[in-house]
Structures are given as C-alpha cells and as structure tokens.
Motif scaffolding. Structure first.
Motif, PDB file in Angstrom:
ATOM      1  N   LYS B  29     -13.680  60.769  34.384  1.00  0.00           N
ATOM      2  CA  LYS B  29     -13.157  60.532  33.031  1.00  0.00           C
ATOM      3  C   LYS B  29     -12.660  61.851  32.486  1.00  0.00           C
ATOM      4  CE  LYS B  29     -13.784  56.424  31.024  1.00  0.00           C
ATOM      5  NZ  LYS B  29     -12.570  55.899  30.385  1.00  0.00           N
ATOM      6  N   LEU B  31     -12.252  64.445  29.575  1.00  0.00           N
ATOM      7  CA  LEU B  31     -13.003  64.801  28.369  1.00  0.00           C
ATOM      8  C   LEU B  31     -12.090  65.632  27.483  1.00  0.00           C
ATOM      9  CD1 LEU B  31     -15.769  65.033  26.848  1.00  0.00           C
ATOM     10  CD2 LEU B  31     -16.105  67.174  28.086  1.00  0.00           C
ATOM     11  N   GLY B  33     -11.953  65.841  23.088  1.00  0.00           N
ATOM     12  CA  GLY B  33     -12.877  66.313  22.045  1.00  0.00           C
ATOM     13  C   GLY B  33     -14.282  65.779  22.243  1.00  0.00           C
ATOM     14  N   ILE B  54     -10.422  68.641  29.669  1.00  0.00           N
ATOM     15  CA  ILE B  54      -9.092  69.169  29.341  1.00  0.00           C
ATOM     16  C   ILE B  54      -9.058  69.691  27.905  1.00  0.00           C
ATOM     17  CG2 ILE B  54      -7.818  67.742  31.001  1.00  0.00           C
ATOM     18  CD1 ILE B  54      -7.213  65.808  28.643  1.00  0.00           C
ATOM     19  N   ILE B 101      -9.988  61.154   8.912  1.00  0.00           N
ATOM     20  CA  ILE B 101     -10.851  60.688  10.007  1.00  0.00           C
ATOM     21  C   ILE B 101     -12.252  61.281   9.878  1.00  0.00           C
ATOM     22  CG2 ILE B 101     -11.219  60.855  12.503  1.00  0.00           C
ATOM     23  CD1 ILE B 101      -8.156  60.799  12.803  1.00  0.00           C
ATOM     24  N   GLY B 110     -12.300  66.161  17.498  1.00  0.00           N
ATOM     25  CA  GLY B 110     -11.548  65.021  18.000  1.00  0.00           C
ATOM     26  C   GLY B 110     -10.069  65.336  18.131  1.00  0.00           C
ATOM     27  N   GLY B 113      -4.893  62.721  21.228  1.00  0.00           N
ATOM     28  CA  GLY B 113      -4.783  62.079  22.536  1.00  0.00           C
ATOM     29  C   GLY B 113      -6.002  61.226  22.830  1.00  0.00           C
ATOM     30  N   SER B 115      -8.042  59.955  20.688  1.00  0.00           N
ATOM     31  CA  SER B 115      -8.085  58.853  19.744  1.00  0.00           C
ATOM     32  C   SER B 115      -7.176  57.711  20.203  1.00  0.00           C
ATOM     33  CB  SER B 115      -7.640  59.388  18.375  1.00  0.00           C
ATOM     34  OG  SER B 115      -7.946  58.482  17.380  1.00  0.00           O
ATOM     35  N   LEU B 167      -2.422  61.442  29.039  1.00  0.00           N
ATOM     36  CA  LEU B 167      -1.552  61.368  27.864  1.00  0.00           C
ATOM     37  C   LEU B 167      -1.273  62.804  27.443  1.00  0.00           C
ATOM     38  CD1 LEU B 167      -0.243  59.986  25.397  1.00  0.00           C
ATOM     39  CD2 LEU B 167      -2.522  59.765  24.416  1.00  0.00           C
ATOM     40  N   MET B 189     -17.421  59.148   5.782  1.00  0.00           N
ATOM     41  CA  MET B 189     -17.345  59.500   7.197  1.00  0.00           C
ATOM     42  C   MET B 189     -17.177  58.295   8.120  1.00  0.00           C
ATOM     43  SD  MET B 189     -21.275  60.291   8.310  1.00  0.00           S
ATOM     44  CE  MET B 189     -22.119  60.738   6.811  1.00  0.00           C
ATOM     45  N   ASP B 190     -17.250  57.100   7.556  1.00  0.00           N
ATOM     46  CA  ASP B 190     -17.274  55.920   8.426  1.00  0.00           C
ATOM     47  C   ASP B 190     -15.900  55.516   8.951  1.00  0.00           C
ATOM     48  OD1 ASP B 190     -19.998  55.426   8.289  1.00  0.00           O
ATOM     49  OD2 ASP B 190     -19.821  54.221   6.473  1.00  0.00           O
ATOM     50  N   TRP B 191     -15.951  54.755  10.034  1.00  0.00           N
ATOM     51  CA  TRP B 191     -14.761  54.047  10.489  1.00  0.00           C
ATOM     52  C   TRP B 191     -14.412  52.999   9.432  1.00  0.00           C
ATOM     53  CZ3 TRP B 191     -17.607  56.150  14.473  1.00  0.00           C
ATOM     54  CH2 TRP B 191     -16.890  56.677  15.551  1.00  0.00           C
TER      55      TRP B 191
HETATM   56  C1  LIG Z   1     -19.148  60.382  13.519  1.00  0.00           C
HETATM   57  C2  LIG Z   1     -17.781  60.007  13.969  1.00  0.00           C
HETATM   58  C3  LIG Z   1     -16.921  59.453  13.045  1.00  0.00           C
HETATM   59  C4  LIG Z   1     -15.637  59.099  13.429  1.00  0.00           C
HETATM   60  N1  LIG Z   1     -14.835  58.521  12.497  1.00  0.00           N
HETATM   61  C5  LIG Z   1     -13.578  58.169  12.852  1.00  0.00           C
HETATM   62  C6  LIG Z   1     -12.703  57.584  11.920  1.00  0.00           C
HETATM   63  O1  LIG Z   1     -13.019  57.409  10.744  1.00  0.00           O
HETATM   64  N2  LIG Z   1     -11.462  57.238  12.346  1.00  0.00           N
HETATM   65  C7  LIG Z   1     -11.049  57.436  13.630  1.00  0.00           C
HETATM   66  O2  LIG Z   1      -9.919  57.128  13.946  1.00  0.00           O
HETATM   67  N3  LIG Z   1     -11.863  58.004  14.529  1.00  0.00           N
HETATM   68  C8  LIG Z   1     -13.098  58.361  14.180  1.00  0.00           C
HETATM   69  N4  LIG Z   1     -13.926  58.949  15.118  1.00  0.00           N
HETATM   70  C9  LIG Z   1     -13.434  59.113  16.492  1.00  0.00           C
HETATM   71  C10 LIG Z   1     -12.750  60.452  16.641  1.00  0.00           C
HETATM   72  O3  LIG Z   1     -11.507  60.434  16.022  1.00  0.00           O
HETATM   73  C11 LIG Z   1     -12.620  60.769  18.103  1.00  0.00           C
HETATM   74  O4  LIG Z   1     -12.455  62.124  18.162  1.00  0.00           O
HETATM   75  C12 LIG Z   1     -11.438  60.159  18.820  1.00  0.00           C
HETATM   76  O5  LIG Z   1     -11.492  58.781  18.706  1.00  0.00           O
HETATM   77  C13 LIG Z   1     -11.448  60.483  20.296  1.00  0.00           C
HETATM   78  O6  LIG Z   1     -10.913  61.750  20.504  1.00  0.00           O
HETATM   79  P1  LIG Z   1     -11.644  62.782  21.453  1.00  0.00           P
HETATM   80  O7  LIG Z   1     -10.693  63.900  21.647  1.00  0.00           O
HETATM   81  O8  LIG Z   1     -12.948  63.119  20.904  1.00  0.00           O
HETATM   82  O9  LIG Z   1     -11.746  61.941  22.805  1.00  0.00           O
HETATM   83  P2  LIG Z   1     -12.871  61.902  23.925  1.00  0.00           P
HETATM   84  O10 LIG Z   1     -14.126  61.384  23.393  1.00  0.00           O
HETATM   85  O11 LIG Z   1     -12.926  63.196  24.645  1.00  0.00           O
HETATM   86  O12 LIG Z   1     -12.196  60.838  24.875  1.00  0.00           O
HETATM   87  C14 LIG Z   1     -12.070  59.491  24.509  1.00  0.00           C
HETATM   88  C15 LIG Z   1     -11.474  58.689  25.663  1.00  0.00           C
HETATM   89  O13 LIG Z   1     -10.118  59.000  25.842  1.00  0.00           O
HETATM   90  C16 LIG Z   1      -9.880  59.561  27.126  1.00  0.00           C
HETATM   91  N5  LIG Z   1      -8.923  60.660  26.930  1.00  0.00           N
HETATM   92  C17 LIG Z   1      -9.083  61.705  26.091  1.00  0.00           C
HETATM   93  N6  LIG Z   1      -7.981  62.473  26.100  1.00  0.00           N
HETATM   94  C18 LIG Z   1      -7.115  61.895  26.963  1.00  0.00           C
HETATM   95  C19 LIG Z   1      -5.794  62.221  27.397  1.00  0.00           C
HETATM   96  N7  LIG Z   1      -5.140  63.290  26.920  1.00  0.00           N
HETATM   97  N8  LIG Z   1      -5.201  61.411  28.299  1.00  0.00           N
HETATM   98  C20 LIG Z   1      -5.837  60.326  28.754  1.00  0.00           C
HETATM   99  N9  LIG Z   1      -7.074  59.964  28.390  1.00  0.00           N
HETATM  100  C21 LIG Z   1      -7.703  60.739  27.503  1.00  0.00           C
HETATM  101  C22 LIG Z   1     -11.225  59.990  27.627  1.00  0.00           C
HETATM  102  O14 LIG Z   1     -11.301  59.957  29.013  1.00  0.00           O
HETATM  103  C23 LIG Z   1     -12.131  58.969  26.987  1.00  0.00           C
HETATM  104  O15 LIG Z   1     -12.148  57.803  27.725  1.00  0.00           O
HETATM  105  C24 LIG Z   1     -15.196  59.318  14.764  1.00  0.00           C
HETATM  106  C25 LIG Z   1     -16.068  59.896  15.688  1.00  0.00           C
HETATM  107  C26 LIG Z   1     -17.348  60.243  15.301  1.00  0.00           C
HETATM  108  C27 LIG Z   1     -18.254  60.856  16.314  1.00  0.00           C
END
Ligand SMILES: Cc1cc2nc3c(=O)[nH]c(=O)nc-3n(C[C@H](O)[C@H](O)[C@H](O)COP(=O)(O)OP(=O)(O)OC[C@H]3O[C@@H](n4cnc5c(N)ncnc54)[C@H](O)[C@@H]3O)c2cc1C
Lengths: 768, 273
Positions: B29, B31, B33, B54, B101, B110, B113, B115, B167, B189-191
């Motif tokens: 997978k 990784l 954020g 990444i 967010i 976060g 990508g 998201s 992506l 902070m919620d979704w």
């Molecule tokens: C407490 C909390 C509150 C939140 N509230 C919100 C909210 O209100 N609104 C909202 O929209 N989101 C919310 N989020 C989610 C947040 O925005 C996440 O950061 C986001 O959804 C995922 O981004 P990430 O970079 O952390 O992804 P990761 O957790 O690292 O990855 C998520 C998935 O995407 C894949 N992936 C990641 N990057 C790529 C890429 N470049 N290409 C292909 N696959 C990839 C990974 O393999 C994994 O399967 C919240 C998260 C938390 C922990």
C-alpha cells in the motif's frame, strides 16, 4: 498582605509546559514484560472454550492466564449494598457480560507481541440474550446472573405519599434520559509493578486514590499492606473513574508477584472506552406540582440506574442523587425512589459530579417545563422558589442539611452578567423574523454536595534544618493544582515563601494515610488538614522559641514578613524556621513536625447559577453554544486561577454531555462509540470563552471557609445548555429534546412537534 | 491500536514507488499522510504486508497554474493547499474546502492525493473536484494517463486506479466564480454528516454532495434543474434525488435527504445562484 485569594500561578506548570510530565507508561523499568487482555467481543455469552495454546506457543509470549489460573477472589460488593451474586471475577469465568470484559491475560516481551498474541487466542461463545435497555432489564425476563434471580441490585425509596400532588393546581411530568457518557481522561488506565529486592510489591498507578489501590492490592493478593508500595507519577486526569481499583490492576500486581519481573499495562484508547467505568446512565421519571402563581410544593423523582454488567460504584450513585433531590428550592414535599439494574454494558462508576448532576438535570429541566406550563419566565419561577439566605442551615425533605448559601445572589448576578432581559428581547425579535437560526436561553440553579462521603484526611508539615518545608498530603492531585494551593496555605500560616515549600503526595511510603482526590473534597478537607498542620507547627515552634529565648510562651511572635520568631517588642533578636528545626532535633532527636488526621466535619454544599445562550439551526437541528455564564459559590476562594480552571474544565465536560457526548450500544450490545472518531469528545472549537464569576459565602464547617469547586462546573452547565436548546425550539411546539442535543435529535423533535404545532399555532409559524 | 507487522520502504521517486507496487502487488500500500490508512491499520481493519512511503516526495507537493488549470501535486498537504496563493486566487473553493478538513493536525499530514485515492464518500475534497469538473493524473508502469473525475469514483472506497498506479496530480479548471460550501458536523473536526458544495463555472453550476451515498457524487438533479432554468430554492429541492445515504446514529436516511436539500439551498445562495 495575605497570599490567600490571589491568582498565584501554578507551580506545577513549568514542568508540564517544558519537559512534560512523567506518566506510568514513561517510567523506565528495565526488563519489563507487557500485559494485555483478550476482551470479549460479545455482550452476553457462555464461554464454551478458550483456547490459548496458539498464543502460548508464540515466541516472546511469557505467560497466558485465564481466571482459573489466578485464584483471586471476585471483586467485592459496593459498600455491602449491592447484590452479592453479581460480583465481577478478575477475568471472565464461564460467562461474559459485556463487550470489553477481560477474558484472558497475556504477558509478553513487548506490547507488539502481546497484541499479536491476542489474535491467536480462540474464544468460542454461545450467545445469550442481550439485555441492553435498563427498562427491559428491570422486567427480569432475561437475567444476567440467574443465581441472583433478578437484575436489580440496589434500591432506594424515600417517601410514598399517595397524596403528594393532591393540593397542586398544576402538575407536570417528564421522562428524562441522563445518558451514559465516557469520562475520557487524557491518560487511560495504566499500571507498572515489580517486586523490590526486599520483597515488597512496588506498584505505579494512574489513580486518584493511591492508598485505596494499596489496600485493594494487599487484600486481593494476600499481602500485608506494608508490603505494598503504591506510587502515582503524574496522572493525566481521572474524573472519578480512576478513584477505584479495577480487576486489571489486580492482575498486574498478581503477575508481578508471580513472574518476578516488572509487569506493565497501559490500556489503549479503544480499550479505555470499554473498560474504564462509564458515568451517568440514569433514566428519570419526574413529577413537579405547584400553583399557577409559581409556588412549587411537591416533587418526586424516580430513577432507573443502569449499572452496566457488574455493579460498581455507579450502582449506588442514586444515593447521591437522592441527597440532592429538591435542589436549591424550598419544596415542602419531595420524594425519591431508585432502582439500579445490571445490563450487558460497561460497568458504570463515579464520573465528575457522580449522582449530583443527574439530580440537578432532573429538577432544572422540570423547572423549565413547569415555567412554560404556567407561562412564567423561568428565571422568575426560580427566584420565587429558591431557599432564602436567612434559612440556613436548611433541612430538605429528603433530610439533607445544607450548610449555608445565598442562592438569590448567584441567580441575580448571573442574570445581570448575561444581560438576561436584552437576551429575551433579542430572542423575541429572532422568533418574529422567522430566521432559521433561533436563539435559546437556558438557566440552571444548582446546589451540590462536596466531600459527600465524608472522609477525613491526612496532612503533615515538617520543617527541615535548612529552613525548607515539607508538606505531606493524603490527597492525590491529577491536574487540580494542590502543590500550588497547599503551598499557599502553608506560606500563609508560616510566613515562608512558597518556593521553599515542597508538597509530597501519591506515595504510600511517604504519606502514611489518605483518601485521595475525588468528590471535590480536597481543599475543604485535605487542604484544611494541611492548614491545621501548619498552624500546629507554628505552635510547636513557639514552644521551642520560648525555650531558646527563655521567654514567656505567650510573648513569642511569628513575624510572617520575614519568617522568623522573636519576643514581643524585641524583633532584632530572632530565630528562623531552620534554627528552630535544628533546636527541635537537638532537644529530643525529633524533627519540627506536625501531623494532622482531620476528621470530616461533614459535607458542604456549593451552589450557583449557570446560563447558556445557544443558536439552533431549526432546519438542520445543529446547536451552537454562543455564551456560557457561570456564577459559582464555593465558599471562600483560595486561588481564583485554580478555581476558574476547575470551573472551565467542568463546563466543557458538562456542556459536552448536553450537546454531544453519548456512549451508544446497538441492540446486540455492540459499542458504537469506542473511538474518538465516533464518541464526540468536545473540543475547544465548540466552546466559547466562558464568563465566570464567583460569589463567596464562606462555610462555617472548616477554618478556610472553603467548599469544593471540582464538579460544580459539570453540575451547573449541563442543564443550562439543555434548557437553552429546548428553549430555542419551544415556540415550534417542542416540549423536550433528549440529551445529547445532536442535530438529528433536535431536528427530529422539531419534526415530531410540527403537525401538532401547525394545527394549534399556524399564525406564529410565520415566515418559515 | 497496534497494527499487525509490516515491511516499510521509503520510495525516493514516483518511478521507484511504481516499481515497488508492481513487484509487491496487492500486499503493498502506498503511504502518503497516513491519516486514513494508519487508523485502519491500528484497528487491524487493514493489514498490508508492505508500506511504500511516498509522503516525503517533494516533487509531488505543489500548486501551480497551467493553461487554465490549477494543478495540485498529489502529496500537497491540506494545509498547504488551503494556504496556497495560487489556489486562493484561481480555485478559491478548493483552498477553502482543504482548510475545513478535520483539525490542524490532520491538515498538516493529510494529502489531496490520499484523500482522493482513498475514495471515502464522506471526504470533502472529492466533492470539490467533482463540482469543479476536475481530473486526475495517474502514473503507472505504462506511463501517464488522465482520468476524468466523473469516472474515478467507482464504488464504496473503490477508485479507478490499478494496483500499480500512483496518483500524481489533481487538476481543476481555473474557477474564480462564486461558490458556497456547507458542511454539517457535530464537531468542527468531524467528517460531514452531510455536505454540499456549489460552484459557478464556465459550464454552469457544479453541485456536489458529501456523504450522500457510497461514492462522492454530483447532485445531478440539481444541476439539471438549474440548467433548465429553475431558481435556486426550487433546484435545491432535487438535492436528494439519486442519492443513497446510509443511516447511523448521526442521521437517518430521511434526515440526510432533508439536510442535503437545506445545504444545497444554502450553498447555491452563497454562490449567488
Ligand atoms: C481525525 C481525522 C479527521 C478527518 N477529518 C476529515 C474531514 O473532515 N474531511 C475529509 O475529507 N477528510 C478528513 N480526514 C481524512 C484526511 O483528509 C486524510 O488525510 C485523507 O483522507 C487521506 O490522505 P492521506 O494523505 O493521509 O492518505 P493515506 O492515509 O496515506 O492514504 C490513504 C489511501 O490512499 C492511498 N494513497 C495515498 N496517496 C496515494 C497516491 N498518491 N496515489 C495512489 N494511492 C494513494 C493509500 O495507499 C491509502 O490506501 C480526517 C482524518 C482524521 C484522522
């Protein structure tokens, strides 16, 4: 100039703000093994088999225990008042009764190995009927403990006057849910134990009551109390839920004794949400009667208390609800009844306010409903029924004796700070405009009881030959600021700078006795004990000084401006605290020292008025808290900064209950709120700056004039906010919305009221 | 709260990440954020055997404007997008949504990508992407392709990425038009319980919904009503059409459908429709 009453900044804080605290999990214990628990995934089931062989075979797994391996007695009943057939074993034995109940203890070389080993244990369950609704439990159709023959574990019945409401012109009746909430201290439960070289069990615990933990461990493990040494490093909150000993604590101690290695256990947040006791969980049926002119004359509350699967402290908390039945009002006739039942859920325990917020919520919500019924302003109804300041000590119909108060003053001040009349005018304009964002104003007048299970407390003051002062206290602070507060008391009596004072707590070897910190008791009894010890040490010092000066005892003066003693009229010749400490040792080998076991003179009754102002979006049901005004009277305030800190935290938690927080189970007893994503723990973003004021009506029962302040924020705020939300939508025909007033609940209430409202009040609905 | 054991590799380039994905297939997978993936792993709801990190690839962290498009590198943190001057000027709705967010900690970790690739129907940025009519640039062993946002979200947590693809960029047409964003939450902070976004673009009004079905979605019936001349409040009445919200203790199906209408109405109003 007295230091008392000043905003002395917390001596505790530099550490927390720089290097941070040291919690149990931070302790360095070389060679530790890690304990973890396989927990039930079923709410109610027979354990057909528990296969631990896979876990035992894993590399790095040190030991795997089931209840039979431990041979430890079951948890006791609560103060002998709960049903003996309903006690909890250390680990589930034969039957599991809630999701999260520990079944197997695994000890491994690392937390990670332990976490993997958990998954290797195979538990075979045979499902039993799940009882999650306390009203169902009460019917005894399905029993959690067939041997008990009932699900009821504790009852109270106070009164039974069939004619209670006969003379009343108006009687209102209400069913209220005081929902189950999770205390959520920042630090969950945590313990680390090892055997010392001299054969004693040293037990580090994130507890509010180290001496209680010591006695509990000694009792369960068959050790002499002096063979157990309990230490609390920094403790990250407790809110009552860490005031008692849990089975997991005992198992940690047992493993340390039996394995001869340091054993540590720190629960995860998800475990904590299921394992740390929950709070509140009352279903209340309330009736209030009086005249159309607003004189309340009769009140009755019947409580159905949800104890969770094994009666813990929560089972007997209706007792505290009973004590506060009629609140701050002069109600000639008041009655209380309660039934505590077991359900397939996490056991309930004390949580900030512990029985009193439930009493306040019931009567304050009902006051608003009564006011509406007779079309009287809710502030006016309260004004007419509060106990007058000349009526103390006041004995309530449920035989509680309130020490002293000026309830009207608190009400009037709160109304003034809020700008109540202007708020009502603004509300009227908003209603007339038909704006989807409506305003609600909610009041809550409360009185509560502190040090309600009146324990005494230990306090000691010792003067070292170098002039430094050592204070020992039986209280066990975990955020309250006792180091600062006790230093102020001692500085005041002895004239020493607070920097020269060291306050020691949370170590059962150094502090011989103590009840700990809970029930808002610490200052009024623990602080008073320290204060008394300081007074006593001054008296002893005067004896010594009289000897040294060869003067009359009566002529010795303590000059607090420079912390020294002299003979009256000759200040040039003086003795410092250090010199007197040396003289004491020289005299008979004993340090200059005073120790006090202050017996409790009984509880005190803090009071106040809170007002919440909210906006409610009537199209979505979303509530926004705009203002919260808190006028609290905790007697004489030692340090307004500390007192405000208690009030602020209390309001946040109390508001959270009214607005957001609720532990939810599905009908099969599966918890739906075991993470902070699902359990709506409140954050700063949901809270405005609080407007706090104190009135000071000193209590006569202790030398400080101090009452407790730790829980009043929680007690006063919940009903104020709850009333504000109901008030905001009252004109839409809504009589009541259950807590927490989440968007869906508020919207449902508006929706349910709408048809009825349409028929009756079409004109008022206006532009919506 | 302790994830199952896994291997960890830090990819130094997109090509290396693609190579590792091709080598390890479904066991691996990406990784970014970690703010969606790690919580699932801690609860052991996801147990990848390998994480390819990444998160630190600076080459994929940018916001720039090119030929009428605002292009956002997949590893741009929500915080950086929210504060990007380019985004604020040329796609202000995107910057605003990113700034709403979760909480500051989430926004600092976060990525856009993550998201989008996660495909969570409760996420906010996918709605912005749909309403703006954006597209996704993805790179795989066979090179780079661009996917229209409308074709990207396939089903519940499933997107149109093959297991070897990364992506790399999110693009939206430059859009300075008025917009409205409404997110109903219990806590800041919620979704979203439900969210709605409306934006005036050169192709008409784009309207998208958050948490109203298994995938991030357009409010097609609202868009159509507006296109055929309906006014905002009439159009908003169509907001629940074609949606399939789920029920939980934050909202029943009926409640979510009702709130969708309210929020779409408000978003349209703010967008000046
Ligand atoms: C407490 C909390 C509150 C939140 N509230 C919100 C909210 O209100 N609104 C909202 O929209 N989101 C919310 N989020 C989610 C947040 O925005 C996440 O950061 C986001 O959804 C995922 O981004 P990430 O970079 O952390 O992804 P990761 O957790 O690292 O990855 C998520 C998935 O995407 C894949 N992936 C990641 N990057 C790529 C890429 N470049 N290409 C292909 N696959 C990839 C990974 O393999 C994994 O399967 C919240 C998260 C938390 C922990």
């Amino acid at each position: 100039m007295s230091i008392l009453g000043n905003r002395v900044v917390r001596r505790e804080d530099p550490k927390f703000l720089t290097v941070g605290g040291t919690y149990v999990a931070d302790l360095d214990l070389p060679g530790s093994v890690y304990l973890t628990f396989v927990r039930s995934s079923m709410a109610h089931a027979k354990l057909l088999s528990v296969d631990t062989s896979g876990a035992k075979a894993m590399p790095g797994v040190v030991a795997v225990y089931t209840n039979d391996d431990l041979g430890i007695a079951r948890m006791p009943t609560i103060m002998g008042m709960t049903n003996e057939a309903m006690t909890q074993p250390m680990l589930a034995s034969g039957t599991v009764r809630y999701v999260g109940e520990p079944i197997v203890a695994i000890v491994a070389e690392s937390r990670e190995i332990a976490a993997d080993a958990l998954e290797a244990v195979v538990v075979e369950y045979e499902p039993l009927t799940v009882v999650i609704d306390p009203a169902e439990a009460r019917k005894d159709n399905d029993l959690l403990f067939p041997d008990a023959g009932t699900n009821t574990t504790f009852t109270l019945d106070f009164g039974g006057d069939e004619a209670l409401f006969d003379d009343c012109e108006v009687v209102v009746e209400l069913t209220l849910i005081n929902q189950r909430v999770a205390p959520c201290p920042m630090e969950g439960r945590s313990a680390a134990a090892h055997m010392t070289k001299d054969g004693r069990l040293e037990f580090n615990s994130a507890t509010q009551a180290p001496h209680g933990v010591r006695d509990g461990l000694a009792g369960f493990l068959g050790l002499e109390p002096d063979k157990v040494h309990v230490v609390t490093p920094d403790v990250g909150g407790g809110f009552g839920a860490k005031a008692s000993v849990y089975p997991e604590d005992i198992v940690v101690g047992w493993c340390a004794v039996h394995l001869g290695r340091p054993v540590r256990w720190t629960e995860t947040r998800s475990e904590s949400m299921l394992g740390l006791g929950h709070g509140r969980a009352q279903l209340q049926h309330v009736r209030m009667g009086g005249t159309r002119g607003g004189v309340i004359s009769a009140y009755r509350i019947d409580v159905l208390q949800d104890c969770g699967a094994y009666p813990a402290f929560g089972a007997v908390l209706p007792f505290m609800t009973r004590v506060m039945t009629s609140g701050p009002y002069k109600i000639p006739k008041a009655e209380f009844g309660s039934v505590s039942v077991v359900t397939n859920s996490t056991p309930t325990t004390a949580y900030r306010g512990a029985g009193r917020p439930e009493a306040t919520a019931a009567i304050e919500r009902t006051m608003d409903v009564f006011a509406r019924e007779i079309e009287m302003d809710p502030a006016e109804l309260r004004r007419r029924n509060l106990i007058g300041k000349d009526e103390f000590p006041y004995t309530t119909p449920t035989e509680t004796v309130y020490d002293v108060g000026d309830y009207h003053q608190a009400l009037e001040l709160a109304l003034e700070v809020a700008g109540y009349d202007e708020l009502r005018a603004k509300q009227a304009r908003r209603r007339a405009s038909g704006d989807p964002i409506q305003i609600g104003i909610g009041l809550s007048c409360y009185v509560e009881i502190t040090n309600g299970l009146p324990d005494g407390e230990f306090g000691a003051v010792e003067v070292r030959p170098d002039g430094k002062i050592i204070v020992r206290t039986g209280t066990s602070p975990h955020g309250q600021g006792h180091v600062t507060a006790w230093s102020m008391l001692v500085a005041e009596q002895m004239g020493v700078p607070i920097e020269d004072i060291e306050v020691i707590y949370g170590d059962t070897d150094v502090v011989p006795r103590g009840a700990g910190t809970m029930g808002s008791r610490s200052l009024q009894i623990g602080g008073a004990a320290v204060n008394q010890a300081a007074v006593d040490v001054v008296e002893k010092a005067k004896d010594l000084a009289a000897d040294l000066f060869e003067a009359d005892r009566e002529d010795i003066v303590l000059d607090k401006s420079n912390a020294s003693f002299h003979v009256i009229g000759t200040p040039a010749v003086s003795k410092s605290w250090g010199e007197l400490a040396k003289a004491a040792v020289a005299k008979d080998g004993n340090p200059l020292f005073a120790e006090v076991d202050l017996a409790s003179p009984g509880p005190t009754f803090p009071f106040g008025t809170h007002i919440s102002v909210v906006e409610v979006d009537v199209e979505t049901g979303k509530v926004t808290l705009l203002r919260h005004i808190a006028v609290d009277d905790a007697g004489r305030i030692l340090n307004p900064l500390l007192a405000e800190g208690q009030v602020h935290g209390g309001i946040a938690q109390g508001v959270a209950q009214a607005l957001l927080e609720e532990v939810v189970y599905d009908p099969d007893g599966n918890p739906l709120t075991s993470t902070f994503a699902d359990y709506s723990f409140i954050s700063a973003a949901e809270l405005p700056s609080f407007e706090t004021r104190f009135t000071e009506t000193p209590t006569p029962i202790n030398a400080l004039g101090a009452k407790g302040i730790g829980e009043s924020g929680t007690i006063g705020s919940t009903p104020a906010l709850h009333n504000a939300v109901c008030d905001a939508v009252a004109h839409l025909g809504v009589r009541h919305v259950d807590m927490p007033t989440t968007p869906i609940r508020v919207w449902n209430a508006i929706n349910d009221a709408a048809p009825h409202h349409d028929a009756k009040n079409t004109t008022k609905k206006g532009g919506r | 709260m302790i994830p199952a054991s896994f291997d960890y590799v830090r990819a130094e380039s997109v090509d290396e990440a693609i190579g590792l994905l091709s080598e390890h297939g479904d066991d691996a997978k990406l990784l970014a954020g970690g703010h969606s993936l790690l919580p699932l792993m801690k609860l052991r709801l996801a147990q990848p055997a390998m994480l390819i990190d990444i998160g630190h690839l600076r080459e994929l962290s940018y916001v720039k404007e090119e030929k009428g498009y605002v292009c956002v590198g997949a590893l741009t943190r929500h915080h950086d997008l929210a504060n990007s001057l380019v985004a604020r000027a040329s796609a202000p709705v995107l910057a605003h949504v990113a700034g709403q967010i979760g909480d500051p900690q989430v926004r600092h970790r976060g990525t856009i990508g993550g998201s989008i690739a996660h495909g969570d129907p409760a996420s906010d940025l996918p709605a912005a992407l749909l309403a703006l009519g954006g597209s996704l640039v993805v790179q795989g062993p066979n090179g780079i392709r661009e996917i229209d946002a409308n074709d990207f979200f396939l089903s519940f947590f499933e997107v149109a990425l093959t297991p070897e693809e990364v992506l790399i960029e999110v693009r939206v047409p430059r859009s300075e038009g008025q917009w409205g964003f409404e997110k109903l939450t219990k806590r800041a902070m919620d979704w979203a319980i439900v969210g709605a976004l409306a934006v005036r673009t050169s192709n008409g009004v784009g309207v998208a919904l958050i948490n109203m079905g298994p995938v991030p979605m357009h409010a097609r019936a609202v868009e159509a009503a507006l296109a055929s001349g309906a006014n905002a409040s009439d159009a908003a009445q169509h907001a629940a059409e074609g949606t399939e919200p789920s029920a939980d203790f934050n909202g029943s199906v009926a409640y979510r459908r009702h709130v969708a209408k309210v929020l779409v109405g408000r978003a349209l109003k703010t967008a000046g429709v």
